[in-house]
Design a protein around this motif. Structure first.
Motif, mmCIF file in Angstrom:
data_model
loop_
_atom_site.group_PDB
_atom_site.id
_atom_site.type_symbol
_atom_site.label_atom_id
_atom_site.label_comp_id
_atom_site.label_asym_id
_atom_site.label_seq_id
_atom_site.Cartn_x
_atom_site.Cartn_y
_atom_site.Cartn_z
ATOM 1 N N LYS A 1 55.650 38.479 51.160
ATOM 2 C CA LYS A 1 55.826 38.246 49.724
ATOM 3 C C LYS A 1 54.570 37.987 49.266
ATOM 4 C CE LYS A 1 59.654 35.919 50.200
ATOM 5 N NZ LYS A 1 60.740 34.976 50.059
ATOM 6 N N THR A 2 54.463 38.173 48.002
ATOM 7 C CA THR A 2 53.148 37.728 47.501
ATOM 8 C C THR A 2 53.331 36.282 46.886
ATOM 9 O OG1 THR A 2 52.737 39.914 46.545
ATOM 10 C CG2 THR A 2 51.513 38.121 45.419
ATOM 11 N N PHE A 3 52.281 35.377 47.459
ATOM 12 C CA PHE A 3 52.201 33.861 46.597
ATOM 13 C C PHE A 3 51.050 33.885 45.733
ATOM 14 C CE2 PHE A 3 55.126 33.278 50.016
ATOM 15 C CZ PHE A 3 55.966 32.523 49.661
ATOM 16 N N ILE A 4 50.001 34.390 46.312
ATOM 17 C CA ILE A 4 48.391 34.088 45.563
ATOM 18 C C ILE A 4 47.866 35.402 45.635
ATOM 19 C CG2 ILE A 4 46.459 32.741 45.786
ATOM 20 C CD1 ILE A 4 48.012 30.881 47.217
ATOM 21 N N THR A 5 47.518 35.797 44.328
ATOM 22 C CA THR A 5 46.440 37.206 44.420
ATOM 23 C C THR A 5 45.011 36.583 44.720
ATOM 24 O OG1 THR A 5 46.206 36.700 41.969
ATOM 25 C CG2 THR A 5 47.807 38.526 42.703
ATOM 26 N N GLN A 6 44.593 37.590 45.377
ATOM 27 C CA GLN A 6 43.053 37.322 45.979
ATOM 28 C C GLN A 6 42.010 38.210 45.720
ATOM 29 O OE1 GLN A 6 43.611 36.553 50.366
ATOM 30 N NE2 GLN A 6 45.903 36.209 49.728
ATOM 31 N N THR A 7 42.346 39.240 44.656
ATOM 32 C CA THR A 7 41.168 39.943 44.103
ATOM 33 C C THR A 7 41.236 39.860 42.720
ATOM 34 O OG1 THR A 7 42.448 42.318 44.173
ATOM 35 C CG2 THR A 7 41.275 41.466 46.179
ATOM 36 N N LYS A 8 40.293 40.483 41.960
ATOM 37 C CA LYS A 8 40.204 40.587 40.550
ATOM 38 C C LYS A 8 41.281 41.757 40.056
ATOM 39 C CE LYS A 8 36.822 39.239 37.253
ATOM 40 N NZ LYS A 8 35.431 39.144 36.759
ATOM 41 N N LEU A 9 41.541 43.015 40.819
ATOM 42 C CA LEU A 9 42.301 43.989 40.498
ATOM 43 C C LEU A 9 43.664 43.372 40.463
ATOM 44 C CD1 LEU A 9 42.766 46.927 40.006
ATOM 45 C CD2 LEU A 9 42.894 47.014 42.820
ATOM 46 N N LEU A 10 44.148 42.951 41.617
ATOM 47 C CA LEU A 10 45.406 42.130 41.547
ATOM 48 C C LEU A 10 45.682 41.287 40.563
ATOM 49 C CD1 LEU A 10 46.139 42.098 45.274
ATOM 50 C CD2 LEU A 10 46.667 43.879 43.648
ATOM 51 N N TYR A 11 44.594 40.404 40.115
ATOM 52 C CA TYR A 11 44.705 39.475 39.190
ATOM 53 C C TYR A 11 45.026 40.240 37.873
ATOM 54 C CZ TYR A 11 43.798 35.343 36.184
ATOM 55 O OH TYR A 11 43.908 34.370 35.326
ATOM 56 N N GLU A 12 44.419 41.271 37.513
ATOM 57 C CA GLU A 12 44.855 42.229 36.406
ATOM 58 C C GLU A 12 46.157 42.725 36.444
ATOM 59 O OE1 GLU A 12 42.840 45.694 33.727
ATOM 60 O OE2 GLU A 12 41.736 45.039 35.552
ATOM 61 N N VAL A 13 46.457 43.145 37.703
ATOM 62 C CA VAL A 13 47.865 43.805 37.737
ATOM 63 C C VAL A 13 48.909 42.768 37.532
ATOM 64 C CG1 VAL A 13 49.490 44.670 39.782
ATOM 65 C CG2 VAL A 13 47.182 45.311 39.761
ATOM 66 N N THR A 14 48.813 41.579 37.945
ATOM 67 C CA THR A 14 49.724 40.526 37.554
ATOM 68 C C THR A 14 50.128 40.341 36.232
ATOM 69 O OG1 THR A 14 48.329 38.741 37.760
ATOM 70 C CG2 THR A 14 49.593 39.321 39.769
ATOM 71 N N TRP A 15 49.222 40.143 35.412
ATOM 72 C CA TRP A 15 49.262 40.095 34.119
ATOM 73 C C TRP A 15 49.931 41.211 33.305
ATOM 74 C CZ3 TRP A 15 47.053 42.489 29.957
ATOM 75 C CH2 TRP A 15 45.814 43.072 30.094
ATOM 76 N N LYS A 16 49.571 42.439 33.630
ATOM 77 C CA LYS A 16 50.092 43.491 33.237
ATOM 78 C C LYS A 16 51.368 43.676 33.434
ATOM 79 C CE LYS A 16 45.593 46.348 32.618
ATOM 80 N NZ LYS A 16 45.832 46.358 31.163
ATOM 81 N N THR A 17 51.724 43.399 34.759
ATOM 82 C CA THR A 17 53.264 43.300 35.108
ATOM 83 C C THR A 17 53.931 42.471 34.268
ATOM 84 O OG1 THR A 17 52.490 43.960 37.618
ATOM 85 C CG2 THR A 17 54.820 42.828 37.081
#
Length: 581
Positions: free
Chosen positions: A196-212
């Motif tokens: 499971k995800t706890f901490i995003t570790q790239t800029k791409l995934l950071y952007e994915v989280t706020w869009k989610t």
């Protein structure tokens, strides 16, 4: 009623009905608890469960029961259970058989800092954190230094982390209740978890989280999302959602945060998603009436500032926030995962679609000065116009563009035949991690390549490499691997603070160059070198973290940065879309 930590009051045992606490100190010595407030459970609530209850359920594999227990038990912020509860929850997610024995962390500290003594001066934090988001909460100066050290060691041990601003506040919260060594192992478990995800570790995934978050809010708390949109100008709502995680880590009071973390350390990032949705619901409820205090706040300062203030002054208890968060229906983990994956695929596909027209945003262009003569430039490659926000002036939202003059200069240094082709970003430490193995996988078949390095001191320099990096494996007539390879087209350059090109000395027409002046490129599993003879012009280690630069005979260059030794903030490698590639 809010009770200040350290205030006088009747001494009771943990778990007593009124929620007061005696016994083991709830906080570590790294905390100044005078400013911490704690919300006790309702006098009519059931007695609080103990650590033994959680441990027994985990050992029995009753994950759902643990989830319900953590959600329901409103341990106040000054309860001593977290000293053992949080490590217990975090370490269940770590790699089986991972390195976490006694003394491992301190061995790493000595390896990174040379001593286990706490440094007197602030340590340099890894580039994956945002300095403006390093929230320390109630940590003392020593506590903040410990947080800096844990994050630095974590960055050293986990080079694949390239952008993760939430790491620091999570670590700081841990240090309120657990030792520095425990905090490191907790963080390492969360970072390494694959289930499971706890901490995003790239800029791409950071952007994915706020869009989610934005998508699930618009579907599952539609009224609140429409209310937010109504008070935003065109496109402004996205900017508000971009800061969703800071509604929690920067906005919410400490007593709310620790209760959210009780659940987060077991369930993962979906707890934060639900908390953000609950915040929107509560904000909508308290600001929808035109006569309300928060409606007036929106009209006065704008919805984004009003929302941030609402979080800071959260008018309901921590347990009320959690009850609302977990009461949102139809929001299963599988559904959130589907939205997340779909969003990630969409963003990646857009990068691919636009890759032939423009480069991916580049951090190595940060802080370069603007050209004062841009209007005089008649022609420049738009593919190298890289836009990035200057982080030193981020509060002003100032957008900087890399100087067209610098780009035109770099473009003019390339061989003429290469300027006819489209540049392609092959590798960047920001998205692909800091690994020489990954570097070779993504780069070695391309010829030529352009390496650009930005150091932690903001120097920008690099090299045009004429040959494929896979030639490092070629052997001579005797079956020995070649130490050096490449051709005289290879050259070095510096863009900032000095701007200069350093070509091969043989280009000047001196045909009697020595062998030491024909050492263009070298590489193996441990390092990369460009330029040799009397020194190495550019040398990088296997983790693409540290390097050095000296004068070398091949290019007759000065060191490309004043100190000679440098720490790499970003490495980018470009190829060119020739028919051969």
């Amino acid at each position: 009623m809010l009770i200040a930590e350290g205030a006088a009051g009747p001494a009771t045992t943990p778990g007593s009905p009124n929620g007061s606490v005696t016994g083991p100190a709830p906080f570590t010595a790294l905390v100044d608890s005078t400013g911490v407030v704690s919300v006790p459970p309702s006098p009519t609530a059931r007695p609080l469960r103990m650590l033994a209850d959680v441990r027994a359920l985990l050992q029995s594999g009753k994950v759902q029961e643990v989830k319900q227990l953590l959600r329901a038990n409103a341990w106040p912020a000054n309860h001593p259970i977290r000293k053992e509860l949080w490590p217990l929850l975090c370490k269940q997610h770590g790699k089986a058989g991972g390195v976490s024995g006694d003394g491992f962390y301190w061995d790493m500290v000595v390896q990174v800092f040379g001593s286990a003594e706490l440094p007197e001066r602030p340590v340099g934090l890894p580039p994956f954190v945002e300095p403006s988001r390093c929230h320390a909460y109630h940590l003392t100066r020593s506590g903040r230094a410990c947080a800096d050290r844990v994050i630095s060691v974590l960055g050293y041990a986990c080079p694949d982390i390239v952008y993760s601003p939430a790491i620091y506040p999570i670590c700081a919260l841990l240090l309120h209740y657990v030792t520095e060594e425990e905090a490191y192992h907790c963080m390492a478990s969360l970072v390494s978890c694959k289930e499971k995800t706890f901490i995003t570790q790239t800029k791409l995934l950071y952007e994915v989280t706020w869009k989610t978050v934005m998508q699930i809010c618009r579907k599952h708390v539609k009224g609140a999302a429409v209310h937010l949109q109504r008070h935003c100008s065109s496109g402004r709502a996205e900017r508000v959602y971009m800061d969703w995680i800071w509604w929690i880590f920067q906005g919410l009071p400490f007593q709310h945060l620790v209760r959210i973390m009780d659940c987060y350390f077991h369930e993962g990032v979906k707890v934060l998603y639900r908390t953000a949705m609950a915040i929107l619901l509560l904000f909508h409820k308290h600001s929808s009436a035109n006569s309300s205090e928060w409606s007036a706040e929106i009209q006065k300062n704008g919805v984004d500032l009003a929302l941030n203030k609402f979080c800071r002054e959260m008018p309901v208890t921590p347990q009320k926030v959690l009850k609302m968060a977990f009461g949102i229906r139809g929001l299963s983990s599988s559904y959130i995962s589907r939205v997340f994956i779909k969003t990630e695929m969409l963003l990646k596909s857009r990068q691919v679609m636009h890759g032939s027209k423009q480069l991916v945003r580049s951090r190595s262009s940060e802080n370069l000065p603007n050209s004062q003569s841009q209007n005089n430039i008649q022609m420049v490659s738009h593919t190298l116009t890289i836009r990035e926000e200057d982080k030193r002036k981020k509060a002003m939202h100032t957008i900087h563009y890399i100087s067209n003059l610098f780009l035109l200069t770099l473009w003019s240094w390339l061989p003429v035949r290469i300027t006819m082709y489209q540049p392609i970003l092959l590798y960047t430490t920001e998205e692909h991690g800091c690994s020489l193995t990954t570097f070779y996988v993504r780069v070695e078949q391309h010829e030529p390549t352009l390496l650009m390095i930005k150091t932690c001191n903001n120097e920008v320099f690099g090299a045009y490499c004429s040959s494929r990096w896979c030639e490092r494996n070629q052997k001579d007539d005797r079956g020995n691997r070649q130490a050096y390879f490449g051709t005289g087209e290879t050259f070095l350059f510096s863009l900032y603070p000095e701007r200069a090109k350093y070509p091969w000395i043989g280009v000047e027409g001196d045909r009697n160059v020595s062998h030491g002046a024909e050492l263009f490129m070298a590489a193996d599993s441990k390092m990369i070198t460009i330029g040799g003879g009397e020194g190495q012009a550019i040398w990088m280690d296997e983790n693409i973290r540290y390097g050095k630069t000296d004068h070398c005979a091949t290019f007759n260059n000065p060191p490309l940065c004043p100190s000679g030794d440098f720490e790499i903030r970003v490495l980018e490698v470009y190829g060119f879309a020739t028919d051969m590639n």
